[in-house]
Design a protein around this motif. Structure first.
Motif, PDB file in Angstrom:
ATOM      1  N   TYR A 141       0.791  -1.236   0.000  1.00  0.00           N
ATOM      2  CA  TYR A 141       0.000   0.000   0.000  1.00  0.00           C
ATOM      3  C   TYR A 141       0.823   1.285   0.000  1.00  0.00           C
ATOM      4  O   TYR A 141       0.347   2.300  -0.486  1.00  0.00           O
ATOM      5  CB  TYR A 141      -1.004   0.046   1.166  1.00  0.00           C
ATOM      6  N   GLN A 142       1.994   1.297   0.552  1.00  0.00           N
ATOM      7  CA  GLN A 142       2.760   2.541   0.659  1.00  0.00           C
ATOM      8  C   GLN A 142       3.021   3.172  -0.708  1.00  0.00           C
ATOM      9  O   GLN A 142       2.832   4.386  -0.869  1.00  0.00           O
ATOM     10  CB  GLN A 142       4.065   2.321   1.432  1.00  0.00           C
ATOM     11  N   PRO A 143       3.444   2.409  -1.727  1.00  0.00           N
ATOM     12  CA  PRO A 143       3.639   3.034  -3.044  1.00  0.00           C
ATOM     13  C   PRO A 143       2.351   3.601  -3.638  1.00  0.00           C
ATOM     14  O   PRO A 143       2.372   4.625  -4.314  1.00  0.00           O
ATOM     15  CB  PRO A 143       4.181   1.887  -3.905  1.00  0.00           C
ATOM     16  N   ILE A 144       1.225   2.958  -3.365  1.00  0.00           N
ATOM     17  CA  ILE A 144      -0.058   3.457  -3.865  1.00  0.00           C
ATOM     18  C   ILE A 144      -0.394   4.779  -3.185  1.00  0.00           C
ATOM     19  O   ILE A 144      -0.777   5.756  -3.845  1.00  0.00           O
ATOM     20  CB  ILE A 144      -1.170   2.410  -3.652  1.00  0.00           C
ATOM     21  N   LEU A 145      -0.219   4.817  -1.879  1.00  0.00           N
ATOM     22  CA  LEU A 145      -0.457   6.067  -1.142  1.00  0.00           C
ATOM     23  C   LEU A 145       0.496   7.150  -1.622  1.00  0.00           C
ATOM     24  O   LEU A 145       0.092   8.313  -1.790  1.00  0.00           O
ATOM     25  CB  LEU A 145      -0.293   5.839   0.357  1.00  0.00           C
ATOM     26  N   ASN A 146       1.758   6.798  -1.856  1.00  0.00           N
ATOM     27  CA  ASN A 146       2.744   7.768  -2.360  1.00  0.00           C
ATOM     28  C   ASN A 146       2.295   8.348  -3.700  1.00  0.00           C
ATOM     29  O   ASN A 146       2.411   9.554  -3.933  1.00  0.00           O
ATOM     30  CB  ASN A 146       4.121   7.123  -2.517  1.00  0.00           C
ATOM     31  N   ALA A 147       1.799   7.492  -4.579  1.00  0.00           N
ATOM     32  CA  ALA A 147       1.376   7.942  -5.907  1.00  0.00           C
ATOM     33  C   ALA A 147       0.211   8.922  -5.821  1.00  0.00           C
ATOM     34  O   ALA A 147       0.224   9.977  -6.461  1.00  0.00           O
ATOM     35  CB  ALA A 147       0.995   6.741  -6.769  1.00  0.00           C
TER      36      ALA A 147
END
Length: 160
Positions: A141-147
């Motif tokens: 989830y962290q990369p999705i939130l970052n995006a």
């Protein structure tokens, strides 16, 4: 005996007259009758979000909506999510490595599109809350939130 119903919807920007089974889910209609296989079937229990589409601009799980309920309504699938609508969204998902196996990506893109269209400032916690109906087993989830955070910051910068 199966019952069929004539309906008409705006699908990815085009008016589409069609005939659907009375009990056919929207996800099955999209995949089987329209060939729009970007809308994935993940759980059939309204849990995972892989089948998310925008119905009249709102993110819905298409496994929980009957195709007949879409008569005279607008449906947007990932195939209809054009870069000119959200030029930064796909780019941010790529730059932030928010795509791994890709199975959940269409649902996250459409949920994110609704969130971005709302135009509300959001912090990371609020973004995460908006995504709670979508599961990802690969990215953590962290990369999705970052995006999504990256897109919202860019848009915020453009509005000043």
């Amino acid at each position: 005996m199966q019952s069929y119903v004539p309906i008409e919807m705006v699908l990815n920007g085009s008016r589409v007259p069609c005939t659907v089974e009375a009990d056919q889910t929207l996800v099955d209609f999209l995949r089987q009758q329209r060939g729009l296989t970007g809308t994935h079937i993940g759980c059939d229990t309204v849990s995972c979000g892989a089948c998310t589409v925008l119905l009249d601009g709102r993110a819905v799980k298409s496994c929980s909506v009957l195709a007949v309920q879409c008569d005279q309504r607008e449906v947007l699938t990932v195939e209809g999510l054009r870069d000119d609508d959200f030029p930064m969204l796909r780019q941010a998902f790529q730059e932030c490595f928010a795509i791994q196996c890709g199975f959940c990506t269409p649902g996250f893109l459409l949920t994110s599109a609704e969130l971005i269209r709302a135009g509300k400032p959001m912090d990371r916690k609020q973004i995460a809350e908006q995504l709670t109906g979508n599961y990802c087993r690969c990215t953590g989830y962290q990369p999705i939130l970052n995006a999504i955070e990256q897109v919202l910051h860019r848009l915020d910068g453009e509005q000043r």
